[in-house]
Design a protein around this motif. Structure first.
Motif, short mmCIF file in Angstrom:
data_model
loop_
_atom_site.label_atom_id
_atom_site.label_comp_id
_atom_site.label_asym_id
_atom_site.label_seq_id
_atom_site.Cartn_x
_atom_site.Cartn_y
_atom_site.Cartn_z
N LYS A 35 58.01 53.52 61.80
CA LYS A 35 57.06 53.45 60.69
C LYS A 35 56.46 54.82 60.35
CE LYS A 35 55.04 49.01 60.04
NZ LYS A 35 53.82 48.20 60.16
N LEU A 36 56.36 55.68 61.34
CA LEU A 36 55.69 56.97 61.15
C LEU A 36 56.64 58.15 61.08
CD1 LEU A 36 52.74 56.35 63.62
CD2 LEU A 36 52.70 56.15 61.13
N LYS A 37 57.94 57.90 61.03
CA LYS A 37 58.90 58.99 61.12
C LYS A 37 58.81 59.99 59.97
CE LYS A 37 62.91 56.65 59.16
NZ LYS A 37 64.23 56.13 59.47
N TYR A 38 58.28 59.59 58.84
CA TYR A 38 58.20 60.51 57.70
C TYR A 38 56.87 61.25 57.61
CZ TYR A 38 62.50 58.30 56.31
OH TYR A 38 63.78 57.83 56.29
N ILE A 39 55.98 60.98 58.56
CA ILE A 39 54.72 61.73 58.60
C ILE A 39 54.96 62.92 59.51
CG2 ILE A 39 52.28 61.70 59.19
CD1 ILE A 39 52.29 58.69 58.65
N HIS A 40 55.11 64.08 58.91
CA HIS A 40 55.43 65.30 59.65
C HIS A 40 54.30 65.68 60.60
CE1 HIS A 40 56.45 69.54 60.37
NE2 HIS A 40 57.68 69.12 60.16
N ARG A 41 54.64 66.26 61.72
CA ARG A 41 53.67 66.66 62.74
C ARG A 41 52.56 67.53 62.15
NH1 ARG A 41 52.48 67.47 68.10
NH2 ARG A 41 51.89 69.57 68.73
N ASP A 42 52.88 68.37 61.20
CA ASP A 42 51.89 69.28 60.62
C ASP A 42 50.77 68.56 59.87
OD1 ASP A 42 53.39 71.35 61.63
OD2 ASP A 42 54.33 71.86 59.70
N ILE A 43 51.02 67.34 59.42
CA ILE A 43 49.97 66.63 58.68
C ILE A 43 49.37 65.46 59.47
CG2 ILE A 43 50.82 67.31 56.40
CD1 ILE A 43 52.06 64.52 56.15
N ARG A 44 49.78 65.31 60.71
CA ARG A 44 49.18 64.28 61.55
C ARG A 44 47.80 64.73 62.02
NH1 ARG A 44 53.58 60.89 64.80
NH2 ARG A 44 55.13 60.77 63.15
N PRO A 45 46.85 63.81 62.11
CA PRO A 45 45.50 64.21 62.53
C PRO A 45 45.45 64.61 64.00
CG PRO A 45 45.66 61.83 62.30
CD PRO A 45 46.96 62.39 61.81
N THR A 46 44.61 65.59 64.28
CA THR A 46 44.38 65.99 65.67
C THR A 46 43.32 65.06 66.26
OG1 THR A 46 42.79 67.65 64.95
CG2 THR A 46 45.06 68.39 65.35
N VAL A 47 43.55 64.65 67.50
CA VAL A 47 42.69 63.65 68.12
C VAL A 47 42.15 64.19 69.45
CG1 VAL A 47 42.57 61.28 68.99
CG2 VAL A 47 44.10 61.83 67.08
N LEU A 48 40.84 64.15 69.58
CA LEU A 48 40.16 64.54 70.82
C LEU A 48 39.55 63.27 71.43
CD1 LEU A 48 39.07 66.78 72.73
CD2 LEU A 48 37.05 66.86 71.24
N ILE A 49 39.85 63.03 72.69
CA ILE A 49 39.29 61.88 73.40
C ILE A 49 38.28 62.41 74.42
CG2 ILE A 49 39.79 59.87 74.85
CD1 ILE A 49 41.30 59.61 72.25
N LEU A 50 37.05 61.93 74.31
CA LEU A 50 36.00 62.30 75.24
C LEU A 50 35.66 61.09 76.11
CD1 LEU A 50 33.60 64.15 72.75
CD2 LEU A 50 35.33 65.17 74.26
#
Length: 165
Positions: A35-50
């Motif tokens: 489902k996510l194969k066309y969302i390029h890594r450069d536009i994926r959100p960065t996620v920080l887990i605290l």
């Protein structure tokens, strides 16, 4: 897609222990990846887990890295990397009285996540630490990171959106 070392090893072990469970895990993860194969890594959100349990230090391990990658994000281990999404793993009810002071940190308060109100509380015990919960943890992250694509029904029970305003 990037290398998923933890997942690959988990899948191999699961297929040896319980072939049906291994096949199910593989099918479910393949659906997410497809489902996510066309969302390029450069536009994926960065996620920080605290983690509340460790005085809000970042949670970062190979398992979490794969969970976030499969769910459509890019995991980061440092608040200086300007996260697009911040998730806080709740340990106890005192989180609600301390979360505002955490988010007022000089760096976090200027992050895209805080500025765009992308703060989430994960209420699931042992998040990203149990092999047996890998798929559920992926589903939780997928609902948070890519809500337009995934609804598994974990919102309100395993996680919730925290509104700053």
């Amino acid at each position: 897609m990037q290398q998923l070392n933890f997942y690959d090893q988990l899948l191999e072990n699961e297929k040896q222990r319980n072939p049906q469970a291994g096949e199910y895990l593989e099918e479910e993860i393949d659906i997410l990846i497809h489902k996510l194969k066309y969302i390029h890594r450069d536009i994926r959100p960065t996620v920080l887990i605290l983690q509340q349990a460790t005085d809000f230090s970042p949670l970062y391990n190979e398992q979490l890295h794969d969970i976030i990658a499969i769910a459509g994000g890019v995991s980061i281990a440092d608040k200086m990397d300007n996260p697009s999404i911040i998730c806080i793993v709740q340990e106890d009810e005192s989180l609600l009285s301390t979360i505002f002071s955490v988010l007022q940190d000089d760096v976090l308060s200027r992050s895209n996540a805080v500025q765009k109100n992308q703060i989430y509380i994960i209420q699931k015990e042992n998040f990203a630490t149990q092999d047996s919960d890998f798929l559920k943890d992926v589903e939780i992250c997928a609902e948070i990171i890519q809500p337009k694509y995934f609804i598994y029904g974990h919102q309100g029970t395993e996680w919730l959106k925290f509104d700053i305003a």
